[in-house]
Write an enzyme that holds these catalytic residues in place. Structure first.
Site, PDB file in Angstrom:
ATOM      1  N   SER A  38       0.819  -1.222  -0.017  1.00 20.99           N
ATOM      2  CA  SER A  38      -0.202  -0.005   0.103  1.00 20.99           C
ATOM      3  C   SER A  38       0.815   1.334  -0.014  1.00 20.99           C
ATOM      4  O   SER A  38       1.959   1.300  -0.438  1.00 20.99           O
ATOM      5  CB  SER A  38      -1.072  -0.090   1.145  1.00 20.99           C
ATOM      6  OG  SER A  38      -0.036  -0.536   2.584  1.00 20.99           O
ATOM      7  N   ARG A  39       0.473   2.429   0.431  1.00 21.32           N
ATOM      8  CA  ARG A  39       0.937   3.832   0.456  1.00 21.32           C
ATOM      9  C   ARG A  39       0.280   4.708   1.443  1.00 21.32           C
ATOM     10  O   ARG A  39      -0.779   4.472   1.915  1.00 21.32           O
ATOM     11  CB  ARG A  39       0.804   4.383  -0.883  1.00 21.32           C
ATOM     12  CG  ARG A  39       1.195   5.605  -1.089  1.00 21.32           C
ATOM     13  CD  ARG A  39       1.049   5.870  -2.789  1.00 21.32           C
ATOM     14  NE  ARG A  39       0.838   7.234  -2.789  1.00 21.32           N
ATOM     15  CZ  ARG A  39       0.377   7.843  -4.211  1.00 21.32           C
ATOM     16  NH1 ARG A  39       0.291   7.069  -5.201  1.00 21.32           N
ATOM     17  NH2 ARG A  39      -0.009   9.054  -4.344  1.00 21.32           N
TER      18      ARG A  39
END
Length: 220
Positions: free
Chosen positions: A188-189
């Site tokens: 993810s981020r």
């Protein structure tokens, strides 16, 4: 430091059920074929490390913004914070930290302050390293109001493999800098929107350590 401390890290409780599932599948694979079983062992160990939650030493100097995630800085650019937060439509400097499936995924508060608002938005699961992931992907955003009344926004963004954003905090909670506030499962981020006029002290491609690496200095 003991040798075992290098390889054995604390695991976040969120990961226990997943490690247990991987372990059960591994036993089934061993019953079918030893080679498949050893592949299962490797995946179980990876799952354990994915949910590792090591202690971090957070800098205590005033005014610092620290990285909320392990990973690599993938983008630094002006951008408007997520619109569901109801903030002014003004572009701020956004620093994006991309987490691969091999990074620690426990997220930590970049600054100390009160969680003024949390907004969740369902969406797609595009590659989190892409710029449009900030706009199109599933996300969960926090507005943190600091002691000097300035705000900082941090957004958890699901990725290509990620399928669940987990939050450990709520509106009205007071977070310490470096305190755990959530995690994202399987790649993810994190986007950090710095207050107006604050310049980042990191560069694209730089490796971040959640709770330790300084992203910006609010006092400058």
């Amino acid at each position: 430091m003991r040798m075992t401390d290098t390889f054995i890290k604390p695991m976040h409780p969120e990961g226990r059920k997943f490690v247990a599932i991987f372990a059960v599948i591994t036993l089934v694979l061993f019953a079918i074929e030893d080679v498949l079983g050893w592949i299962g062992v490797g995946l179980t160990v990876w799952c354990y490390y994915f949910f590792r939650d090591p202690e971090r030493v957070t800098p205590d100097a005033p005014g610092l913004v620290i990285s909320p995630a392990d990973g690599v800085v993938s983008l630094i650019e002006p951008a408007v914070p997520p619109r569901e937060l109801g903030l002014p439509e003004e572009a701020l400097t956004r620093v994006s930290v991309f987490m691969s499936v091999f990074n620690c995924h426990v997220n930590r508060a970049p600054v100390a302050g009160k969680v003024e608002k949390i907004a969740y938005k369902p969406g797609k699961f595009l590659n989190a390293s892409l710029d449009k992931a900030s706009e199109d992907n599933e996300r969960n955003s926090l507005v943190i109001r600091m002691e000097d009344d300035r705000i900082l926004t941090v957004t958890q963004i699901a990725g290509l493999v990620a399928r669940r954003i987990v939050s450990f905090t709520q509106e009205g909670a007071v977070l310490d800098r470096g305190e755990r506030f959530g995690l994202i499962r399987f790649g993810s981020r994190l986007d950090i929107y710095l207050p107006e006029g604050v310049e980042p002290s990191v560069k694209i491609g730089q490796t971040m350590i959640a709770g330790e690496t300084v992203i910006a200095d609010l006092s400058k």
